[in-house]
Scaffold this motif. Structure first.
Motif, PDB file in Angstrom:
ATOM      1  N   VAL A  22       0.943  -1.237  -0.141  1.00  0.00           N
ATOM      2  CA  VAL A  22       0.110   0.116   0.168  1.00  0.00           C
ATOM      3  C   VAL A  22       0.763   1.286   0.000  1.00  0.00           C
ATOM      4  CG1 VAL A  22      -1.744  -1.086   1.397  1.00  0.00           C
ATOM      5  CG2 VAL A  22      -0.033   0.111   2.314  1.00  0.00           C
ATOM      6  N   PRO A  23       0.270   2.599  -0.454  1.00  0.00           N
ATOM      7  CA  PRO A  23       1.072   3.608  -0.527  1.00  0.00           C
ATOM      8  C   PRO A  23       1.333   4.116   1.019  1.00  0.00           C
ATOM      9  CG  PRO A  23      -0.964   3.737  -1.383  1.00  0.00           C
ATOM     10  CD  PRO A  23      -1.016   2.502  -1.080  1.00  0.00           C
ATOM     11  N   PRO A  24       2.288   4.736   1.184  1.00  0.00           N
ATOM     12  CA  PRO A  24       2.799   5.123   2.527  1.00  0.00           C
ATOM     13  C   PRO A  24       1.491   6.290   2.995  1.00  0.00           C
ATOM     14  CG  PRO A  24       4.253   6.185   0.993  1.00  0.00           C
ATOM     15  CD  PRO A  24       3.258   5.368   0.177  1.00  0.00           C
ATOM     16  N   TYR A  25       1.301   6.177   4.334  1.00  0.00           N
ATOM     17  CA  TYR A  25       0.287   7.064   4.701  1.00  0.00           C
ATOM     18  C   TYR A  25       1.079   8.667   5.039  1.00  0.00           C
ATOM     19  CZ  TYR A  25      -2.577   9.362   8.491  1.00  0.00           C
ATOM     20  OH  TYR A  25      -3.533  10.356   9.224  1.00  0.00           O
ATOM     21  N   THR A  26       0.289   9.712   4.710  1.00  0.00           N
ATOM     22  CA  THR A  26       0.871  10.923   4.705  1.00  0.00           C
ATOM     23  C   THR A  26       0.120  11.722   6.039  1.00  0.00           C
ATOM     24  OG1 THR A  26      -0.544  11.597   2.923  1.00  0.00           O
ATOM     25  CG2 THR A  26       1.914  11.039   2.490  1.00  0.00           C
ATOM     26  N   ALA A  27      -0.844  12.779   5.748  1.00  0.00           N
ATOM     27  CA  ALA A  27      -1.425  13.283   6.586  1.00  0.00           C
ATOM     28  C   ALA A  27      -2.817  12.950   6.677  1.00  0.00           C
ATOM     29  CB  ALA A  27      -1.488  14.921   6.196  1.00  0.00           C
ATOM     30  N   PRO A  28      -3.424  13.187   7.585  1.00  0.00           N
ATOM     31  CA  PRO A  28      -5.017  12.640   7.822  1.00  0.00           C
ATOM     32  C   PRO A  28      -5.752  13.114   6.557  1.00  0.00           C
ATOM     33  CG  PRO A  28      -4.245  13.541   9.922  1.00  0.00           C
ATOM     34  CD  PRO A  28      -3.077  13.771   8.912  1.00  0.00           C
ATOM     35  N   SER A  29      -6.722  12.342   5.911  1.00  0.00           N
ATOM     36  CA  SER A  29      -7.770  12.657   4.903  1.00  0.00           C
ATOM     37  C   SER A  29      -8.585  13.521   5.433  1.00  0.00           C
ATOM     38  CB  SER A  29      -8.259  11.363   4.585  1.00  0.00           C
ATOM     39  OG  SER A  29      -7.406  10.552   3.908  1.00  0.00           O
ATOM     40  N   PRO A  30      -9.432  14.513   4.672  1.00  0.00           N
ATOM     41  CA  PRO A  30     -10.485  15.286   5.119  1.00  0.00           C
ATOM     42  C   PRO A  30     -11.465  14.246   5.747  1.00  0.00           C
ATOM     43  CG  PRO A  30      -9.804  15.546   2.780  1.00  0.00           C
ATOM     44  CD  PRO A  30      -9.201  14.223   3.242  1.00  0.00           C
ATOM     45  N   VAL A  31     -12.003  14.972   6.711  1.00  0.00           N
ATOM     46  CA  VAL A  31     -13.196  14.432   7.482  1.00  0.00           C
ATOM     47  C   VAL A  31     -14.540  14.503   6.898  1.00  0.00           C
ATOM     48  CG1 VAL A  31     -12.226  14.936   9.794  1.00  0.00           C
ATOM     49  CG2 VAL A  31     -13.581  16.427   8.892  1.00  0.00           C
ATOM     50  N   GLU A  32     -15.415  13.842   7.208  1.00  0.00           N
ATOM     51  CA  GLU A  32     -16.654  13.906   6.214  1.00  0.00           C
ATOM     52  C   GLU A  32     -17.408  15.130   6.625  1.00  0.00           C
ATOM     53  OE1 GLU A  32     -18.045  12.223   3.699  1.00  0.00           O
ATOM     54  OE2 GLU A  32     -17.694   9.990   3.990  1.00  0.00           O
ATOM     55  N   ASN A  33     -17.211  15.936   7.489  1.00  0.00           N
ATOM     56  CA  ASN A  33     -17.867  17.191   7.857  1.00  0.00           C
ATOM     57  C   ASN A  33     -17.336  18.281   7.122  1.00  0.00           C
ATOM     58  OD1 ASN A  33     -19.922  16.364   9.301  1.00  0.00           O
ATOM     59  ND2 ASN A  33     -19.144  16.767  11.226  1.00  0.00           N
ATOM     60  N   ASN A  34     -16.139  18.124   6.121  1.00  0.00           N
ATOM     61  CA  ASN A  34     -15.380  18.927   5.533  1.00  0.00           C
ATOM     62  C   ASN A  34     -16.393  19.923   4.567  1.00  0.00           C
ATOM     63  OD1 ASN A  34     -13.400  20.146   3.966  1.00  0.00           O
ATOM     64  ND2 ASN A  34     -13.250  18.662   2.531  1.00  0.00           N
ATOM     65  N   THR A  35     -16.044  21.147   4.591  1.00  0.00           N
ATOM     66  CA  THR A  35     -16.691  22.007   3.665  1.00  0.00           C
ATOM     67  C   THR A  35     -16.103  22.775   2.656  1.00  0.00           C
ATOM     68  OG1 THR A  35     -16.877  23.863   5.347  1.00  0.00           O
ATOM     69  CG2 THR A  35     -18.707  22.273   5.630  1.00  0.00           C
ATOM     70  N   THR A  36     -14.752  22.600   2.650  1.00  0.00           N
ATOM     71  CA  THR A  36     -13.875  23.111   1.553  1.00  0.00           C
ATOM     72  C   THR A  36     -13.439  21.930   0.763  1.00  0.00           C
ATOM     73  OG1 THR A  36     -13.181  24.477   3.292  1.00  0.00           O
ATOM     74  CG2 THR A  36     -11.793  24.382   1.386  1.00  0.00           C
ATOM     75  N   GLN A  37     -13.718  22.241  -0.681  1.00  0.00           N
ATOM     76  CA  GLN A  37     -13.367  21.390  -1.754  1.00  0.00           C
ATOM     77  C   GLN A  37     -12.372  21.981  -2.719  1.00  0.00           C
ATOM     78  OE1 GLN A  37     -13.965  18.359  -1.342  1.00  0.00           O
ATOM     79  NE2 GLN A  37     -15.548  18.255  -0.118  1.00  0.00           N
ATOM     80  N   SER A  38     -11.147  21.371  -3.004  1.00  0.00           N
ATOM     81  CA  SER A  38     -10.303  21.945  -3.825  1.00  0.00           C
ATOM     82  C   SER A  38     -10.161  23.573  -3.527  1.00  0.00           C
ATOM     83  CB  SER A  38     -10.915  21.808  -5.263  1.00  0.00           C
ATOM     84  OG  SER A  38      -9.907  22.348  -6.257  1.00  0.00           O
ATOM     85  N   ASN A  39      -9.886  23.649  -2.109  1.00  0.00           N
ATOM     86  CA  ASN A  39      -9.781  25.223  -1.852  1.00  0.00           C
ATOM     87  C   ASN A  39     -10.759  26.157  -2.125  1.00  0.00           C
ATOM     88  OD1 ASN A  39      -6.906  24.509  -1.135  1.00  0.00           O
ATOM     89  ND2 ASN A  39      -6.284  24.789  -3.266  1.00  0.00           N
ATOM     90  N   VAL A  40     -11.876  25.749  -2.068  1.00  0.00           N
ATOM     91  CA  VAL A  40     -13.380  26.502  -2.276  1.00  0.00           C
ATOM     92  C   VAL A  40     -14.273  26.213  -1.355  1.00  0.00           C
ATOM     93  CG1 VAL A  40     -15.188  26.823  -3.751  1.00  0.00           C
ATOM     94  CG2 VAL A  40     -13.142  26.160  -4.865  1.00  0.00           C
ATOM     95  N   ASP A  41     -14.385  27.471  -0.803  1.00  0.00           N
ATOM     96  CA  ASP A  41     -15.310  27.445   0.774  1.00  0.00           C
ATOM     97  C   ASP A  41     -16.933  27.206  -0.010  1.00  0.00           C
ATOM     98  OD1 ASP A  41     -16.946  27.706   2.905  1.00  0.00           O
ATOM     99  OD2 ASP A  41     -16.439  29.965   3.219  1.00  0.00           O
ATOM    100  N   ASP A  96     -22.600  24.817  -8.881  1.00  0.00           N
ATOM    101  CA  ASP A  96     -22.157  26.018  -8.565  1.00  0.00           C
ATOM    102  C   ASP A  96     -20.509  25.662  -8.229  1.00  0.00           C
ATOM    103  OD1 ASP A  96     -24.396  27.318  -8.618  1.00  0.00           O
ATOM    104  OD2 ASP A  96     -24.616  27.436  -6.342  1.00  0.00           O
ATOM    105  N   PHE A  97     -20.270  24.607  -7.635  1.00  0.00           N
ATOM    106  CA  PHE A  97     -18.712  24.232  -7.447  1.00  0.00           C
ATOM    107  C   PHE A  97     -18.099  24.212  -8.650  1.00  0.00           C
ATOM    108  CE2 PHE A  97     -15.592  21.017  -7.288  1.00  0.00           C
ATOM    109  CZ  PHE A  97     -14.638  21.717  -6.350  1.00  0.00           C
ATOM    110  N   LEU A  98     -18.791  23.214  -9.629  1.00  0.00           N
ATOM    111  CA  LEU A  98     -18.039  22.959 -10.878  1.00  0.00           C
ATOM    112  C   LEU A  98     -17.897  24.354 -11.714  1.00  0.00           C
ATOM    113  CD1 LEU A  98     -19.953  19.679 -11.874  1.00  0.00           C
ATOM    114  CD2 LEU A  98     -17.450  19.999 -11.467  1.00  0.00           C
ATOM    115  N   ARG A  99     -19.085  25.023 -11.699  1.00  0.00           N
ATOM    116  CA  ARG A  99     -18.798  26.481 -12.497  1.00  0.00           C
ATOM    117  C   ARG A  99     -17.678  27.337 -11.967  1.00  0.00           C
ATOM    118  NH1 ARG A  99     -23.572  28.665 -11.575  1.00  0.00           N
ATOM    119  NH2 ARG A  99     -22.834  29.571  -9.548  1.00  0.00           N
ATOM    120  N   THR A 100     -17.602  27.229 -10.319  1.00  0.00           N
ATOM    121  CA  THR A 100     -16.343  27.807  -9.735  1.00  0.00           C
ATOM    122  C   THR A 100     -15.038  27.391 -10.079  1.00  0.00           C
ATOM    123  OG1 THR A 100     -17.775  28.492  -7.833  1.00  0.00           O
ATOM    124  CG2 THR A 100     -15.679  28.798  -7.526  1.00  0.00           C
ATOM    125  N   ALA A 101     -14.999  25.855 -10.030  1.00  0.00           N
ATOM    126  CA  ALA A 101     -13.554  25.406 -10.481  1.00  0.00           C
ATOM    127  C   ALA A 101     -13.116  25.738 -11.856  1.00  0.00           C
ATOM    128  CB  ALA A 101     -13.766  23.961 -10.004  1.00  0.00           C
TER     129      ALA A 101
END
Lengths: 293, 249
Positions: A235-254, B115-120
């Motif tokens: 398996v690939p080495p573990y790095t930092a913790p993955s995002p939690v399911e309550n995460n509200t930021t995707q690809s640096n977008v709030d 909205d996310f895809l548009r933003t990305a």
């Protein structure tokens, strides 16, 4: 094991597989008589060559990801087999039993295909990944009572873990047809999770109001140790913790405030599922603690 | 209740059939999308609706590379979001009381995806974004929860099931076209939520039908469809002409 059946199965989930084999006619034609065909087909070397040609360039990484997927599918398969042999299941409603039966069949199908693909790639499929009997004995209800001691409570955790686990390794299959097959399993695991959640009176998607929201399956990080090597997995080495399911930021977008509209944290979290790395999935707080004799 | 829905199109063979029920994956692959099933769907989506706004005409091209795959996803999310927004805005809903808040949540998820895809896309591939699509939902009867056997139009649940299953098959089929693991990750994060929606709505129509299990489906495996096959179906719900021939190239 019927390898041609496996190729047929692969051709159903991967429509181009026969094209990769230069067409079925060429494969069969090159093998000569029927008797010769079946003799050759039973030879792992033959199959390995066939698959390696078909999936040239992806075989090395692919087989490791498939072994991991098989380990998790065996684990789920054994869990549902234990459920079906238990008295809480025997006393469940016909509709609930039918749902479990259907899910079990899906897991059987996943195991069959993954085993065939791994054998075809020249590797030996992992075996013996089971749900701990002692833990299972403590699951005294079908779906009522405390989630931690109900069969469906655990089923939800397993399915939601599976969804996160497939996501965690999809990147290693980038640009390959094995990715497509893995995703065709991944989304079915999500359907299972949704169905089990519905049977439990929970929403179909992961959200902060879940009764199990605080369980480590929905957080991340390695907390109590993990032993992927125990299953012979590379398996690939573990790095930092993955995002939690309550995460509200995707690809640096709030997601709550950065999209030109305002969304609640609950909706922002629920609209995206999150991945887990192998070490996190096999952490003792998650699947790792449930796998064993 | 609205009475503006178009009358039955007698040319359409059973046009109210759930979309994907008529699409057999084997057929798709054998005949490259030009199947009888797909043709029936095209016919089902054809309308004599005369209210086509002029702004809705024209071609939509998706471009190439990862931008085209994201735009493709954005197009499908636009459609889903528009459909659920229309359901959520109904003053008289045929849905059961318990289903209304559930559909409102799904509407929000799809709006977030859109909205996310548009933003990305605007952030990472400036200038390539496809225009807003003009939805065409005249083959859906928003006064019906599910279609009756004799109905020619889809009910709300039938349409929701079709959109969700189509979305899952679309993401599953397009993922391998992506070059960047970042966008693959996002596609994976969205597709499993779509699959959850699909499982939920399918079970509302027929308890226990949470996974696709129609003729041609492989037990335990979701469908995967190439962009051309998906857009053939999606075209029935969009005024503009969708040209996905370069997606992923």
């Amino acid at each position: 094991m019927d390898f041609f059946k496996i190729i047929d199965q692969l051709s159903e989930v991967d429509a181009d597989v026969l094209g990769r084999f230069n067409s079925r006619r060429a494969v069969f034609g090159s093998l000569g008589t029927a008797a010769k065909r079946s003799a050759l087909a039973a030879t792992p070397l033959f199959l390995g060559a066939l698959f390696q040609k078909a999936y040239a360039g992806t075989a090395a990484t692919g087989v490791e990801v498939l072994q991991y997927a098989l380990a998790l599918e065996l684990f789920e398969q054994d869990f549902y087999a234990k459920v079906k042999a238990s008295s809480p299941y025997a006393n469940a409603s016909a509709a609930d039993k039918a749902a479990i039966d259907q899910i079990k069949k899906h897991e059987d199908s996943h195991v069959t295909l993954l085993r065939g693909a791994i054998s075809g790639l020249g590797a030996t499929p992992v075996t013996g990944v089971t749900f701990k009997a002692a833990v299972f004995a403590g699951l005294t209800t079908f779906k009522t009572g405390a989630a931690a001691t109900s069969q469906l409570g655990i089923a939800q955790l397993l399915e939601d873990t599976g969804v996160r686990a497939y996501k965690g390794r999809a990147g290693e299959l980038l640009g390959t047809d094995l990715l497509t097959v893995a995703l065709q399993i991944h989304s079915v695991e999500a359907r299972h999770a949704a169905k089990i959640r519905d049977m439990r009176g929970q929403r179909a998607w992961v959200n902060p109001a879940d009764d199990l929201a605080a369980h480590p399956v929905y957080t991340s990080g390695v907390t109590t140790g993990s032993t992927p090597a125990a299953f012979g997995l590379v398996v690939p080495p573990y790095t930092a913790p993955s995002p939690v399911e309550n995460n509200t930021t995707q690809s640096n977008v709030d997601i709550k405030a950065g999209l030109g509209a305002t969304y609640t944290a609950s909706d922002a979290a629920a609209a995206f599922d999150e991945y887990l790395q192998v070490a996190e999935v096999l952490d003792n707080s998650r699947a790792g603690g449930l796998i064993g004799a | 209740m609205s009475d503006t829905l178009r009358p039955t199109d007698s040319q359409s063979p059973q046009p109210g059939q759930p979309l994907l029920a008529r699409i057999k994956r084997r057929s798709f692959f054998m005949y490259a999308g030009a199947t009888a099933g797909a043709t029936a769907l095209v016919l089902a989506g054809c309308s004599k609706d005369t209210s086509t706004p002029s702004s809705a005409t024209g071609n939509v091209s998706f471009g190439t590379g990862d931008a085209s795959v994201l735009n493709y996803a954005y197009a499908l999310e636009q459609l889903e979001a528009a459909f659920y927004a229309k359901v959520a805005a109904l003053t008289v809903s045929p849905l059961l009381a318990a289903e209304v808040p559930y559909f409102a949540k799904v509407a929000t998820h799809e709006a977030i995806h859109r909205d996310f895809l548009r933003t990305a896309i605007n952030r990472d591939f400036g200038g390539t974004i496809i225009p807003d699509l003009t939805p065409k939902f005249d083959s859906i009867d928003f006064t019906k929860r599910v279609k009756a056997p004799a109905d020619t139009k889809l009910g709300i649940l039938d349409a929701a099931k079709a959109f969700e299953d189509l979305g899952v098959a679309a993401y599953n089929g397009a993922a391998k076209l992506l070059k960047s693991p970042v966008y693959l990750g996002i596609a994976g994060q969205i597709v499993s939520v779509e699959a959850r929606h699909a499982a939920y709505v399918r079970d509302l129509i027929l308890p226990g039908s949470f996974a696709t299990n129609e003729a041609g489906d492989v037990l335990g495996f979701d469908r995967q469809l190439a962009p051309a096959a998906v857009l053939t179906i999606a075209q029935n719900y969009v005024e503009q002409t969708l040209n996905g021939s370069t997606i992923g190239q």
